[in-house]
Design a protein around this motif. Structure first.
Motif, PDB file in Angstrom:
ATOM      1  N   GLU A   1       0.672  -1.671  -0.122  1.00  0.00           N
ATOM      2  CA  GLU A   1      -0.231   0.175  -0.074  1.00  0.00           C
ATOM      3  C   GLU A   1       1.078   0.409  -0.062  1.00  0.00           C
ATOM      4  N   ARG A   2       1.840   1.667   0.869  1.00  0.00           N
ATOM      5  CA  ARG A   2       2.594   2.663   0.859  1.00  0.00           C
ATOM      6  C   ARG A   2       3.162   2.372  -0.337  1.00  0.00           C
ATOM      7  N   ARG A   3       4.059   1.515  -0.950  1.00  0.00           N
ATOM      8  CA  ARG A   3       4.748   1.708  -2.138  1.00  0.00           C
ATOM      9  C   ARG A   3       3.578   2.681  -3.733  1.00  0.00           C
ATOM     10  N   LYS A   4       2.773   1.585  -3.207  1.00  0.00           N
ATOM     11  CA  LYS A   4       1.605   2.046  -4.986  1.00  0.00           C
ATOM     12  C   LYS A   4       0.634   3.789  -4.415  1.00  0.00           C
ATOM     13  N   SER A   5       1.608   4.259  -3.331  1.00  0.00           N
ATOM     14  CA  SER A   5       0.423   5.845  -2.387  1.00  0.00           C
ATOM     15  C   SER A   5       1.553   6.638  -3.752  1.00  0.00           C
ATOM     16  N   LYS A   6       0.768   7.741  -4.042  1.00  0.00           N
ATOM     17  CA  LYS A   6       1.846   8.431  -4.671  1.00  0.00           C
ATOM     18  C   LYS A   6       2.703   9.471  -3.448  1.00  0.00           C
ATOM     19  N   TRP A   7       2.154   9.345  -2.188  1.00  0.00           N
ATOM     20  CA  TRP A   7       3.237  10.009  -1.430  1.00  0.00           C
ATOM     21  C   TRP A   7       3.620   8.869  -0.186  1.00  0.00           C
ATOM     22  N   GLY A   8       3.676   8.128  -0.426  1.00  0.00           N
ATOM     23  CA  GLY A   8       4.848   6.852  -0.006  1.00  0.00           C
ATOM     24  C   GLY A   8       5.519   6.419   0.659  1.00  0.00           C
ATOM     25  N   TRP A   9       7.064   7.354  -0.537  1.00  0.00           N
ATOM     26  CA  TRP A   9       8.325   7.436  -0.877  1.00  0.00           C
ATOM     27  C   TRP A   9       8.517   8.258   0.008  1.00  0.00           C
ATOM     28  N   MET A  10       7.803   9.106   0.490  1.00  0.00           N
ATOM     29  CA  MET A  10       8.275   9.855   1.354  1.00  0.00           C
ATOM     30  C   MET A  10       8.490  10.050   2.290  1.00  0.00           C
ATOM     31  N   PRO A  11      10.052   9.912   3.371  1.00  0.00           N
ATOM     32  CA  PRO A  11      10.034   9.131   4.344  1.00  0.00           C
ATOM     33  C   PRO A  11       8.876   9.311   5.790  1.00  0.00           C
TER      34      PRO A  11
END
Length: 463
Positions: free
Chosen positions: A300-310
């Motif tokens: 879910e985090r990887r697919k989120s547009k902003w999930g790549w933020m720390p």
């Protein structure tokens, strides 16, 4: 036991009362100790098992063998181990069973496969017996109703670790590497980010003793780098310096595990964990509820547009910088490092943890050209990135005074505002999370897919 009773198994609760006697046991493995070299010539490990008569805390079986390979290699928590002619012993208040390599035997079975009664590992003097199948099947049936608690409640996530703590960690061993001769390191991961670290080095040390990009004495080869998860921290795990004979190289890569009783440390402002002699491990199935939950959260985090933020930069990084491409999704530094093409552009959220040169008055060459090397980090990696020529002009908004450049540097590095850096003090820095654009380029033009440098561009320091 008489010869006619050789096939008979004692339940654990009864075996505990048969001190100094040889017994046969069969039980479910809940965790194992790390294999290690004993004080003598043998290798040693300990396995903890349970059965219906003693489901908690179970009993330890201590094994000695001529080599690490001959020790039990349990594949998954919940597998079944059959033991013959082990001797019941006591150590203080603890009761355990001792496996004697001369007359004891063992066999390990897949605890989830009730149609296969062939062991996937057994000792040299093990003899299969038809009567054993009903005991193995009985334990398998008991396990259906008695689900082993793999322990999410007593485990930490990487985002919760603290320096000096002992903790349990459910994680995936993504790589095992030899950092020096006979010294090994694990890289483990759970999809989460470790907390940002306070930097405790002198700025002026960056020339002679730069903040390392990776642990000292450790370099990760590019072909390995490209196989690692691009999001979430890779925690380095080594053996306590006083116990270097632990055989962590015999652990299994690409497996989910629960590491029990490990210690958290900081080395050069990088998170690090240490396996102790009493640390234990249990291998988890990919279908384990905890593993499925962690992988779902990561996906879910990887697919989120902003999930790549720390994770620690939420809800948003500081407004100290702005970029020319604010709507471009972020990527991690690991994704930038492992990008298959050397030349690329990336939008990142990072901290600036060091600068060289450290004095603002030296940011420009005698000819007036900016030339600065910054050390950037996020939860996935630490890199050098350069500020150069017109990109640096945009970053600093032209050519401010030395005093103003020093103020900007202090804000960027998280030092106390107004400190001109003239005193040789230790700095305690808490750099803010900032957004920046990075471009990568060749270090060696003859190596089109390998080494690369990074440069900051299209970024302005607004302060």
């Amino acid at each position: 036991m008489g010869r006619s009773d050789d096939y008979k198994f004692l339940q654990i609760v009864d075996a505990r009362a048969a001190l100094n006697q040889k017994v046969n046991l069969i039980g479910v493995v809940v965790d194992t100790g790390l294999p290690k070299q004993s004080k003598g010539t043998d290798c040693f490990c300990s396995i903890r098992i349970i059965d219906e008569s003693y489901p908690s805390p179970g009993i330890s079986i201590n094994f000695f063998a001529e080599t690490m390979e001959k020790l039990p290699q349990v594949q998954t928590v919940g597998d079944i181990i059959q033991l013959s002619q082990v001797v019941m012993k006591t150590h203080g208040y603890d009761i355990y069973a001792l496996f004697n390599k001369k007359f004891s035997s063992f066999a390990i079975f897949d605890g989830n496969n009730n149609s296969n009664f062939l062991p996937y590992q057994c000792s040299s003097i093990y003899h299969a017996r038809e009567q054993d199948k009903k005991f193995i099947l009985g334990l398998m049936k008991w396990l259906v109703d008695h689900k082993i608690d793999t322990g999410l409640t007593d485990s930490h996530s990487l985002k919760e670790i603290r320096e000096g703590e002992r903790f349990n960690l459910i994680c995936k061993i993504v790589h095992i590497c030899e950092v020096e001769k006979d010294k090994w390191m694990l890289l483990v991961w759970d999809g989460a980010d470790t907390p940002p670290v306070t930097i405790k080095t002198k700025l002026q040390e960056e020339m002679e003793n730069p903040l390392p990009l990776q642990p000292l004495g450790f370099t990760l080869q590019r072909d390995i780098l490209c196989t690692l998860p691009p999001l979430g921290t890779l925690l380095r795990v080594t053996v306590d310096s006083c116990n270097e004979k632990l055989g962590i190289n015999f652990l299994k890569s690409n497996r989910w595990v629960k590491l029990i009783n490990i210690r958290c440390e900081l080395h050069t402002a990088l998170w690090h964990a240490v396996l102790m002699p009493f640390s234990r491990v249990c291998y988890l199935s990919d279908e384990d509820d905890i593993v499925v939950q962690l992988m779902r959260q990561y996906d879910e985090r990887r697919k989120s547009k902003w999930g790549w933020m720390p994770l620690s930069s939420f809800p948003w990084p500081s407004d100290l910088t702005e970029t020319d491409y604010p709507d471009v999704p972020f990527v991690s530094l690991m994704r930038a490092l492992a990008n298959p093409r050397v030349v690329g552009k990336f939008h990142c959220v990072v901290r600036v943890v060091a600068a060289f040169p450290w004095l603002a008055e030296n940011f420009r060459s005698p000819s007036g050209v900016y030339r600065i090397r910054l050390t950037l980090e996020d939860p996935t990696a630490r890199i050098h990135a350069y500020l150069y020529k017109e990109d640096a002009e945009q970053f600093f908004d032209g050519y401010p005074s030395v005093h103003e450049l020093t103020r900007k540097r202090n804000l960027l590095l998280g030092t106390s505002e107004g400190d001109d850096g003239s005193e040789m003090n230790d700095y305690v820095r808490n750099p803010p999370w900032i957004t920046c654009c990075l471009k990568s380029y060749h270090i060696d033009a003859s190596d089109p897919w390998g080494s690369r440098n990074f440069q900051i561009f299209a970024t302005t320091l607004k302060a």
